[in-house]
Scaffold this motif. Sequence first.
Motif, PDB file in Angstrom:
ATOM      1  N   ALA A  90       7.763   4.435  -0.942  1.00 27.19           N
ATOM      2  CA  ALA A  90       6.639   4.504  -1.352  1.00 27.19           C
ATOM      3  C   ALA A  90       5.850   3.406  -1.020  1.00 27.19           C
ATOM      4  CB  ALA A  90       6.532   4.303  -3.195  1.00 27.19           C
ATOM      5  N   GLN A  91       6.175   2.416  -0.698  1.00 28.87           N
ATOM      6  CA  GLN A  91       5.731   1.170  -0.108  1.00 28.87           C
ATOM      7  C   GLN A  91       5.337   1.493   1.464  1.00 28.87           C
ATOM      8  OE1 GLN A  91       8.476  -2.052  -0.377  1.00 28.87           O
ATOM      9  NE2 GLN A  91       8.653  -1.654  -2.797  1.00 28.87           N
ATOM     10  N   LEU A  92       5.759   2.335   2.157  1.00 25.41           N
ATOM     11  CA  LEU A  92       5.482   2.653   3.529  1.00 25.41           C
ATOM     12  C   LEU A  92       4.143   3.582   3.506  1.00 25.41           C
ATOM     13  CD1 LEU A  92       8.874   3.423   5.082  1.00 25.41           C
ATOM     14  CD2 LEU A  92       7.610   1.732   5.795  1.00 25.41           C
ATOM     15  N   ILE A  93       4.217   4.578   2.376  1.00 25.98           N
ATOM     16  CA  ILE A  93       3.190   5.328   2.283  1.00 25.98           C
ATOM     17  C   ILE A  93       1.858   4.470   1.943  1.00 25.98           C
ATOM     18  CG2 ILE A  93       2.070   7.067   0.902  1.00 25.98           C
ATOM     19  CD1 ILE A  93       4.955   8.461   0.399  1.00 25.98           C
ATOM     20  N   ALA A  94       2.133   3.646   1.070  1.00 27.95           N
ATOM     21  CA  ALA A  94       1.083   2.658   0.715  1.00 27.95           C
ATOM     22  C   ALA A  94       0.375   2.009   1.923  1.00 27.95           C
ATOM     23  CB  ALA A  94       1.419   1.896  -0.427  1.00 27.95           C
ATOM     24  N   ASP A  95       1.384   1.459   2.773  1.00 29.62           N
ATOM     25  CA  ASP A  95       0.856   0.603   3.779  1.00 29.62           C
ATOM     26  C   ASP A  95       0.335   1.671   4.870  1.00 29.62           C
ATOM     27  OD1 ASP A  95       1.164  -1.907   5.482  1.00 29.62           O
ATOM     28  OD2 ASP A  95       2.054  -0.388   6.949  1.00 29.62           O
ATOM     29  N   VAL A  96       0.646   2.562   5.339  1.00 31.82           N
ATOM     30  CA  VAL A  96      -0.015   3.836   6.098  1.00 31.82           C
ATOM     31  C   VAL A  96      -1.390   4.117   5.495  1.00 31.82           C
ATOM     32  CG1 VAL A  96       2.139   4.177   7.219  1.00 31.82           C
ATOM     33  CG2 VAL A  96       0.943   5.786   5.413  1.00 31.82           C
ATOM     34  N   LEU A  97      -1.384   4.144   4.333  1.00 29.22           N
ATOM     35  CA  LEU A  97      -2.865   4.443   3.609  1.00 29.22           C
ATOM     36  C   LEU A  97      -3.908   3.242   3.420  1.00 29.22           C
ATOM     37  CD1 LEU A  97      -1.567   7.206   1.104  1.00 29.22           C
ATOM     38  CD2 LEU A  97      -2.751   7.578   3.472  1.00 29.22           C
ATOM     39  N   GLY A  98      -3.378   1.860   3.790  1.00 26.17           N
ATOM     40  CA  GLY A  98      -4.300   1.039   3.684  1.00 26.17           C
ATOM     41  C   GLY A  98      -4.185   0.156   2.341  1.00 26.17           C
ATOM     42  N   GLY A  99      -2.831   0.320   1.623  1.00 24.14           N
ATOM     43  CA  GLY A  99      -2.757  -0.368   0.395  1.00 24.14           C
ATOM     44  C   GLY A  99      -1.536  -1.580   0.481  1.00 24.14           C
ATOM     45  N   GLY A 140      11.905  -5.513  -5.154  1.00 18.66           N
ATOM     46  CA  GLY A 140      11.318  -6.877  -5.173  1.00 18.66           C
ATOM     47  C   GLY A 140       9.884  -6.983  -4.777  1.00 18.66           C
ATOM     48  N   ASP A 141       9.215  -6.050  -4.152  1.00 18.46           N
ATOM     49  CA  ASP A 141       8.074  -5.891  -3.554  1.00 18.46           C
ATOM     50  C   ASP A 141       7.321  -4.902  -4.411  1.00 18.46           C
ATOM     51  OD1 ASP A 141       8.664  -7.560  -1.593  1.00 18.46           O
ATOM     52  OD2 ASP A 141       8.442  -6.167   0.070  1.00 18.46           O
ATOM     53  N   THR A 142       6.087  -4.882  -4.274  1.00 19.17           N
ATOM     54  CA  THR A 142       5.087  -3.905  -4.964  1.00 19.17           C
ATOM     55  C   THR A 142       4.065  -3.361  -3.849  1.00 19.17           C
ATOM     56  OG1 THR A 142       3.831  -3.329  -7.005  1.00 19.17           O
ATOM     57  CG2 THR A 142       3.611  -5.538  -6.126  1.00 19.17           C
ATOM     58  N   PHE A 143       3.381  -2.285  -4.288  1.00 19.62           N
ATOM     59  CA  PHE A 143       2.350  -1.977  -3.712  1.00 19.62           C
ATOM     60  C   PHE A 143       0.827  -2.388  -4.325  1.00 19.62           C
ATOM     61  CE2 PHE A 143       4.372   1.979  -5.533  1.00 19.62           C
ATOM     62  CZ  PHE A 143       3.329   2.276  -6.259  1.00 19.62           C
ATOM     63  N   SER A 144      -0.193  -2.387  -3.494  1.00 17.66           N
ATOM     64  CA  SER A 144      -1.476  -2.088  -4.057  1.00 17.66           C
ATOM     65  C   SER A 144      -1.920  -0.702  -3.746  1.00 17.66           C
ATOM     66  CB  SER A 144      -2.589  -3.140  -3.333  1.00 17.66           C
ATOM     67  OG  SER A 144      -2.063  -4.484  -3.560  1.00 17.66           O
ATOM     68  N   LEU A 145      -2.862  -0.313  -4.785  1.00 17.98           N
ATOM     69  CA  LEU A 145      -3.325   1.054  -4.701  1.00 17.98           C
ATOM     70  C   LEU A 145      -4.306   1.136  -3.508  1.00 17.98           C
ATOM     71  CD1 LEU A 145      -3.620   3.776  -6.314  1.00 17.98           C
ATOM     72  CD2 LEU A 145      -5.673   3.170  -7.218  1.00 17.98           C
ATOM     73  N   PRO A 146      -4.025   2.421  -2.495  1.00 22.00           N
ATOM     74  CA  PRO A 146      -4.686   2.662  -1.346  1.00 22.00           C
ATOM     75  C   PRO A 146      -6.111   3.198  -1.508  1.00 22.00           C
ATOM     76  CG  PRO A 146      -2.562   3.507  -1.248  1.00 22.00           C
ATOM     77  CD  PRO A 146      -2.550   3.037  -2.745  1.00 22.00           C
ATOM     78  N   PRO A 147      -7.021   3.169  -0.908  1.00 19.33           N
ATOM     79  CA  PRO A 147      -8.148   3.542  -1.337  1.00 19.33           C
ATOM     80  C   PRO A 147      -8.119   5.158  -1.305  1.00 19.33           C
ATOM     81  CG  PRO A 147      -8.364   2.270   0.594  1.00 19.33           C
ATOM     82  CD  PRO A 147      -6.982   2.279   0.374  1.00 19.33           C
ATOM     83  N   GLY A 148      -8.724   5.715  -2.173  1.00 19.12           N
ATOM     84  CA  GLY A 148      -8.729   7.294  -2.489  1.00 19.12           C
ATOM     85  C   GLY A 148      -7.863   7.780  -3.095  1.00 19.12           C
ATOM     86  N   ALA A 149      -6.801   6.825  -3.661  1.00 18.95           N
ATOM     87  CA  ALA A 149      -5.511   7.352  -4.440  1.00 18.95           C
ATOM     88  C   ALA A 149      -5.710   6.972  -5.830  1.00 18.95           C
ATOM     89  CB  ALA A 149      -4.339   6.433  -3.966  1.00 18.95           C
ATOM     90  N   GLN A 161       3.740   1.522 -10.186  1.00 21.54           N
ATOM     91  CA  GLN A 161       4.846   2.317 -10.218  1.00 21.54           C
ATOM     92  C   GLN A 161       4.829   3.728  -9.735  1.00 21.54           C
ATOM     93  OE1 GLN A 161       8.050   1.479 -10.775  1.00 21.54           O
ATOM     94  NE2 GLN A 161       7.768  -0.248 -11.845  1.00 21.54           N
ATOM     95  N   ALA A 162       3.651   4.189  -9.536  1.00 17.77           N
ATOM     96  CA  ALA A 162       3.601   5.526  -8.876  1.00 17.77           C
ATOM     97  C   ALA A 162       2.138   5.849  -8.475  1.00 17.77           C
ATOM     98  CB  ALA A 162       3.985   6.726  -9.837  1.00 17.77           C
ATOM     99  N   PHE A 163       1.788   6.431  -7.350  1.00 19.23           N
ATOM    100  CA  PHE A 163       0.411   6.714  -7.182  1.00 19.23           C
ATOM    101  C   PHE A 163       0.352   8.187  -6.651  1.00 19.23           C
ATOM    102  CE2 PHE A 163       1.106   4.258  -3.010  1.00 19.23           C
ATOM    103  CZ  PHE A 163       0.688   5.101  -2.399  1.00 19.23           C
ATOM    104  N   SER A 164      -0.861   9.001  -6.665  1.00 22.46           N
ATOM    105  CA  SER A 164      -0.927  10.180  -5.579  1.00 22.46           C
ATOM    106  C   SER A 164      -1.930   9.954  -4.928  1.00 22.46           C
ATOM    107  CB  SER A 164      -1.070  11.171  -6.727  1.00 22.46           C
ATOM    108  OG  SER A 164      -2.288  11.141  -7.437  1.00 22.46           O
TER     109      SER A 164
END
Length: 232
Positions: A90-99, A140-149, A161-164
Amino acid sequence: MKLHCIQHVPFEGPANIGDWAENQGWKVSGTHLYRQENLPDHDDLDWLVVMGGPMNIYEEKEYPWLAAEKKFIEKAIARDKIVIGICLGAQLIADVLGGPVVRNRYKEIGWFPIRLRPEGAESAAFKGFPARFQALHWHGDTFSLPPGAAMLAESKACLAQAFSFNGGRVLALQFHLESSMESVSALVENCSDELVDGEYIQSADAILEKKENFSTIRDSMRLLLENMKKAF
């Protein structure tokens, strides 16, 4: 249908996800990046599942395959594949989307409830889920919401905890529903050094003794995957 799983360590596999896909009669394949295996052609998969792992998304120096993996995930999203990320995934997805991915205030390890946000309750993935449900956590890490998610869920210790994304075809889950008793036993065995005193850290015994929870999350995982299958 063809489901491909990216695995970062030997002890964090698809577990309940793999069982579900095989029961559908789908072709299930995988890339074990820790073995230096090559990623497949995107034409050879319909669903991409990116598993968890103890490394962090920014540790490309220690794990150089992370860079290629991020590009692979980005291309899968661009090609409208169904992409599901679990924990590190999930964190990898957030990263590639700019979160941005950062250290969470708390380490969250053990059984803690998930609360659906209004967007989550209305999402295709969580159709039929209660507003509050049980999940396993180990992060231990968390993601920020990517633009458009759209942010779908939260917990007391971690608000992300979850985004689409992409109309729901991309789903990032910080928590674990895919875990089985066997997979969590392996996780405990390999990552027991993380089970220290903490407000949101449970002991190995407390995690493994909740046998009924493993059936609960297995059923939740199946419902989520059935929802995704019907929606797309």
